[in-house]
Design a protein around this motif. Structure first.
Motif, PDB file in Angstrom:
ATOM      1  N   VAL A   1      -7.773  37.760 -49.542  1.00 15.43           N
ATOM      2  CA  VAL A   1      -7.698  36.303 -49.584  1.00 15.43           C
ATOM      3  C   VAL A   1      -9.061  35.775 -50.010  1.00 15.43           C
ATOM      4  CG1 VAL A   1      -7.312  34.200 -48.267  1.00 15.43           C
ATOM      5  CG2 VAL A   1      -5.904  36.227 -47.823  1.00 15.43           C
ATOM      6  N   VAL A   2      -9.086  34.908 -50.987  1.00 16.44           N
ATOM      7  CA  VAL A   2     -10.350  34.330 -51.472  1.00 16.44           C
ATOM      8  C   VAL A   2     -10.321  32.822 -51.261  1.00 16.44           C
ATOM      9  CG1 VAL A   2     -10.717  36.169 -53.160  1.00 16.44           C
ATOM     10  CG2 VAL A   2      -9.490  34.109 -53.814  1.00 16.44           C
ATOM     11  N   GLY A   3     -11.523  32.175 -51.411  1.00 18.89           N
ATOM     12  CA  GLY A   3     -11.621  30.739 -51.234  1.00 18.89           C
ATOM     13  C   GLY A   3     -11.428  30.353 -49.771  1.00 18.89           C
ATOM     14  N   PRO A   4     -10.916  29.170 -49.456  1.00 17.35           N
ATOM     15  CA  PRO A   4     -10.379  28.219 -50.429  1.00 17.35           C
ATOM     16  C   PRO A   4     -11.456  27.543 -51.289  1.00 17.35           C
ATOM     17  CG  PRO A   4     -10.352  27.259 -48.236  1.00 17.35           C
ATOM     18  CD  PRO A   4     -10.782  28.686 -48.063  1.00 17.35           C
ATOM     19  N   ALA A   5     -12.713  27.456 -50.797  1.00 23.46           N
ATOM     20  CA  ALA A   5     -13.723  26.737 -51.572  1.00 23.46           C
ATOM     21  C   ALA A   5     -14.310  27.641 -52.657  1.00 23.46           C
ATOM     22  CB  ALA A   5     -14.835  26.233 -50.650  1.00 23.46           C
ATOM     23  N   GLY A   6     -14.934  27.012 -53.637  1.00 26.73           N
ATOM     24  CA  GLY A   6     -15.546  27.771 -54.709  1.00 26.73           C
ATOM     25  C   GLY A   6     -16.634  26.962 -55.393  1.00 26.73           C
ATOM     26  N   THR A   7     -17.191  27.551 -56.447  1.00 22.74           N
ATOM     27  CA  THR A   7     -18.316  26.957 -57.160  1.00 22.74           C
ATOM     28  C   THR A   7     -17.971  26.774 -58.630  1.00 22.74           C
ATOM     29  OG1 THR A   7     -19.849  28.044 -55.654  1.00 22.74           O
ATOM     30  CG2 THR A   7     -20.742  27.307 -57.773  1.00 22.74           C
ATOM     31  N   VAL A   8     -18.275  25.592 -59.155  1.00 23.44           N
ATOM     32  CA  VAL A   8     -18.087  25.367 -60.591  1.00 23.44           C
ATOM     33  C   VAL A   8     -19.130  26.182 -61.341  1.00 23.44           C
ATOM     34  CG1 VAL A   8     -18.242  23.654 -62.447  1.00 23.44           C
ATOM     35  CG2 VAL A   8     -17.082  23.069 -60.297  1.00 23.44           C
TER      36      VAL A   8
END
Ligand SMILES: [Zn+2]
Lengths: 352, 326
Positions: free
Chosen positions: B237-244
């Motif tokens: 499971v990845v995220g939920p947040a991320g980086t542009v």
């Protein structure tokens, strides 16, 4: 036998179990175990392969550039030397053979796959026809093969009983092929498009195959008994069906002659004849006698994963040489309606 | 992190429909315009062979063909196949025979349908003639089908012309293009890796798959590591947040897309993923989006996938933390 300094051999072959549907797998997921198998058999890792070439069709997948999805399976990053043909993988093998022959690589991975289950194959294949005079009429692949079968029956080359015997022999032989989709006693069934019955037609299914080619000493290192490709050639018939004599296949005969088939007998023939009637045409064109085992794998009547079935014929012929069951074999692949395009390869094993 | 049992395969209808517009050369134009005018033209080779339907080249010598001749609208069946169950879009909806017909005056055969009561009424060598379509546009379907000529069929017309007669191929208002319509219906199934990804999205989770060899996490997963060429099986499971990681400003409104321009489309590296996916950035003026911006998904009303990503309000990520993913 004298050989060119760049002798090329099939050193490994693998194929999937061919199934009516593979809803649980993407094309890539269907292909991966096959790629793993040939790599394991040769000890070659993805990075060791000199050239990669594949065969598949966007029309089967219903998506443009669908072949790019399977490139993940061959480790295409950082960039590799790679190519694709939008037809049967046998033609990808031809391209790879040229690449090795010209010294641009020592090893090549050739793979092909086709999932017919997402669409209606008979309708999909109409889109490969001439778009002006044929495609608007939607003549399906079985109908076109049936026209050829009727022409053969009218010419006295075969009859419905003889065609049924070809079907029965193929599926009986396929009982020894663990990958076959249709094997054993299969009812010949009613007419699909008269004169062809269900039993005269190939099963529709999903499948994949892979072959590794290698040159000279590399081939000897990777395989106990390499299947040397002593000749390979492909030819095409006139575009329009109504111009051709459907009872004959001059393109197959010419390809066979150029591949050196007629210089010595062959003990094995793997023919890409999806319809029983096409085996009649090919036997005549290739001058095969009773001493040649025709389609001991069951052929395309036992499993016909479109775009891979021709490559599988080369693979099956090579595999018989690998295990010592054959010394000199011919493999044939076709593409298009009524044996439109034909490729012939002659394979030989070293004699003890 | 272990391989979960495969969920039931997802499936969705996929329709591929395309009208191919094709230009006709002088030979095909004359032939198809002729059909519209109930005239059948062939092309004569320098050896005297008459090809119907005509090609622009001699199939034996590849020599260019321009010599047009008119042949009869009646001819002889050279081979046939009985089609008990017509498929959609084939010429007749009732059972019919596929036939190759050599028209009088021609040396080659034309493929079409023959309207006959049953297979017993068809044989190689039988005489047939063209039944013209009521509405003709300059297409092979201007021939509705063939019909038997003889005791069972309508009385045979006088064969005109008796043999191939020269024709200049000129008609008023010639057809110069045709549209070849095609529609193919598929049932798409995404397979194991993408199927699991889509199933997880329904639970508002994003899953990737880890390469057993190089340990990279791919999202959305396709089932293999493109660097190592091996199957990826472990779900992560990845995220939920991320980086542009990078972005562009879209100024052209796409058809059927209900989004005001300009908007920002970005590559977003979700936390824990080694490959950025792409998505739209919302909740912030387009000219304030920047590399390193921290974002989180905003799900569609039906919760099937992220509609767009919006700022989390966290400080921007340092360039070094995502530079490998730009
Ligand atoms: Zn990896």
């Amino acid at each position: 036998m004298p050989r060119h300094e760049r002798d090329i051999a099939v050193v490994a072959f693998a194929q999937s179990d061919h199934r009516r549907r593979t809803d649980d797998l993407s094309e890539l997921e269907m292909l991966l175990p096959v790629l793993d198998e040939v790599r394991e058999r040769t000890g070659l890792r993805a990075r060791d392969i000199g050239f990669t070439c594949s065969g598949s069709s966007d029309y089967l997948a219903g998506r443009p550039f669908s072949f790019t999805m399977t490139l993940d399976g061959v480790g295409a990053w950082p960039p590799i030397s790679e190519s694709h043909v939008e037809t049967d993988g046998a033609w990808a093998l031809y391209e790879a053979w040229v690449k090795l022959r010209t010294g641009q690589a020592d090893t090549a991975l050739v793979y092909a796959y086709g999932k017919s289950s997402p669409g209606s194959l008979r309708d999909v294949l109409t889109r490969q026809l001439d778009p002006y005079y044929l495609a608007p009429l939607w003549p399906d692949s079985v109908a076109l093969a049936a026209l050829q079968a009727r022409a053969l029956i009218d010419a006295g080359d075969t009859d419905e009983e003889a065609l049924a015997a070809i079907a029965a022999r193929s599926r009986a032989d396929a009982a020894a092929n663990p990958h076959a989709q249709l094997a054993g006693a299969v009812p010949h069934g009613g007419h699909q498009v008269r004169p062809l019955r269900t039993g005269d037609c190939p099963p529709v299914g999903d499948g994949a195959a892979a072959v590794v080619l290698a040159a000279g000493d590399t081939a000897r290192r990777l395989c106990g008994r390499p299947a040397w490709i002593t000749g390979i050639d492909h030819r095409i018939e006139a575009h329009s069906l109504g111009v051709r004599d459907l009872t004959d296949s001059p393109s197959t005969r010419l390809a066979a002659q150029r591949a050196g088939l007629f210089t010595a007998p062959v003990d094995t023939a793997e023919l890409h004849a999806p319809f029983t009637s096409q085996e009649v045409v090919l036997r005549k064109a290739l001058r095969l006698g009773r001493s040649t085992a025709v389609n001991p794998s069951g052929g395309a009547l036992a499993a016909n994963p479109v775009m891979a079935a021709g490559l599988i014929r080369i693979g099956e012929a090579a595999a018989r040489i690998h295990r010592g069951a054959s010394d000199r074999a011919v493999a044939h692949a076709t593409s298009g309606p009524c044996l439109q395009q034909n490729l012939v390869a002659v394979l030989e094993g070293d004699r003890a | 992190m272990t391989a979960a049992p495969p969920p039931e395969a997802l499936r969705a209808p996929l329709v591929v429909e395309f009208p191919f517009t094709r230009s006709l050369g002088p030979v095909q134009s004359a032939f198809l315009t002729g059909l519209r005018e109930r005239v059948v033209l062939g092309a004569r080779t320098s050896g005297g062979t008459v090809l119907v339907p005509p090609a622009e080249y001699d199939p034996a010598t590849a020599e260019e063909l321009r010599d047009l001749v008119e042949v009869a609208p009646a001819g002889t069946v050279t081979t046939w196949a009985w089609n008990d169950r017509p498929r959609p879009r084939q010429p007749l909806a009732t059972p019919f025979a596929w036939v190759l017909v050599r028209l009088d005056g021609a040396d080659t055969a034309l493929l079409h349908a023959l309207d006959a009561p049953g297979p017993d009424a068809v044989r190689t060598g039988m005489r047939v003639r063209i039944r013209w379509a009521a509405e003709r546009t300059g297409a092979i379907t201007d021939i509705a089908c063939f019909e038997p000529v003889g005791p069972e069929g309508p009385e045979a017309p006088p064969l005109h012309p008796p043999a191939a007669a020269p024709h200049d191929g000129r008609f008023p208002d010639p057809v110069t293009r045709i549209v070849t319509e095609a529609r193919l219906d598929y049932t798409h199934t995404p397979g194991r890796a993408q199927g699991a990804h889509l199933a997880a999205l329904r639970g508002r989770r994003t899953v990737g798959e880890r390469c057993p060899s190089c340990r990279k996490v791919y999202v959305p997963p396709r089932g293999a590591c493109p660097t190592c060429g091996v199957a990826t099986t472990d779900r992560v499971v990845v995220g939920p947040a991320g980086t542009v990681t990078t972005f562009c400003i879209v100024n052209i409104k796409a058809r059927n897309l209900d989004i005001e321009v300009p908007y920002v489309y970005a590559h977003i590296a979700l936390d824990g993923a080694d490959l950025p996916l792409h998505g739209r950035i919302g909740g912030i003026p387009y000219d304030q989006v920047r590399m390193g911006l921290r974002v989180e998904p905003v799900w569609t009303a039906d919760g099937r996938h992220p509609d767009h990503y919006r700022p989390t309000g966290e400080p921007d990520a340092a360039y070094d933390s995502y530079k490998e993913l730009v």
